[in-house]
Design an enzyme around this catalytic site. Sequence first.
Site, PDB file in Angstrom:
ATOM      1  N   SER A 102       3.511   5.926   6.474  1.00 17.82           N
ATOM      2  CA  SER A 102       4.920   5.911   6.862  1.00 17.82           C
ATOM      3  C   SER A 102       5.765   6.590   5.789  1.00 17.82           C
ATOM      4  O   SER A 102       5.385   6.628   4.612  1.00 17.82           O
ATOM      5  CB  SER A 102       5.403   4.468   7.036  1.00 17.82           C
ATOM      6  OG  SER A 102       6.796   4.411   7.272  1.00 17.82           O
ATOM      7  N   TYR A 132       7.410  -4.563   4.328  1.00 13.75           N
ATOM      8  CA  TYR A 132       6.739  -3.574   5.177  1.00 13.75           C
ATOM      9  C   TYR A 132       6.482  -2.293   4.390  1.00 13.75           C
ATOM     10  O   TYR A 132       5.371  -1.745   4.406  1.00 13.75           O
ATOM     11  CB  TYR A 132       7.599  -3.270   6.411  1.00 13.75           C
ATOM     12  CG  TYR A 132       7.098  -2.090   7.219  1.00 13.75           C
ATOM     13  CD1 TYR A 132       6.038  -2.235   8.108  1.00 13.75           C
ATOM     14  CD2 TYR A 132       7.673  -0.825   7.079  1.00 13.75           C
ATOM     15  CE1 TYR A 132       5.565  -1.155   8.840  1.00 13.75           C
ATOM     16  CE2 TYR A 132       7.204   0.255   7.804  1.00 13.75           C
ATOM     17  CZ  TYR A 132       6.151   0.086   8.674  1.00 13.75           C
ATOM     18  OH  TYR A 132       5.682   1.157   9.391  1.00 13.75           O
TER      19      TYR A 132
END
Length: 223
Positions: A135, A147
């Site tokens: 990501s 996250y």
Amino acid sequence: MTKTLLITGASTGIGAATARAAAKAGWNVALLARSKDKLDQLADEIGDCALAVECDVTDRAAVKDAVDQTVAKFGGLDAVFANAGTGVNTPGVEKGDPDEWHDMIHLNILAVLYTAHASLPELRKTKGHFVVTGSKAGREHFKGSIYSATKWFVHGFAGNLAEEMREFGGRCTVISPGMVNTPFFDEPKPEKLQPEDVANAVMFAVEQPETSAIREIHLMPND
């Protein structure tokens, strides 16, 4: 001989788009997810080159069994796309929910490790390719984001695994997208990256000639 790609988190979004792209490119696809109905529907859509395996990828034994089923069905394993992942509903550290962290870490980190551990013996035989969904959040710092921290692990792990796989002629690629229009978000994001954009990146990586190892592909929305 037809190559085989195993995909985790295959029932929707990036995983499903990659399954369609791989099948269109002539690959067999093993589809792993917990959503049996969605998996079966996708497998029916793709046809005989698809195998649907209901699997909780945080269960190490279940992942090993899914790899075994894939090899039994298609005769080998040439690439793996460890795509399954999740976020949290409560952001931050001080006000965050440790139970949510627990579940996310098991899926975003341990499931990736379990998938690699189970598939590497087969990928060694084929000088295969391990692809994992990273990501933008694994390349930058975001205030209090657990996250993001899990994706920093993924990026670091992918680089380390690439060096391990290089010893037997294998390859590892981390796919690093910015915001993608998937069910990960509550509201549609039609102006952002589409699942098909990420699927195209995965296929670009796994279809490189043997002399080329794509270590990372970083995609951003063009808005």
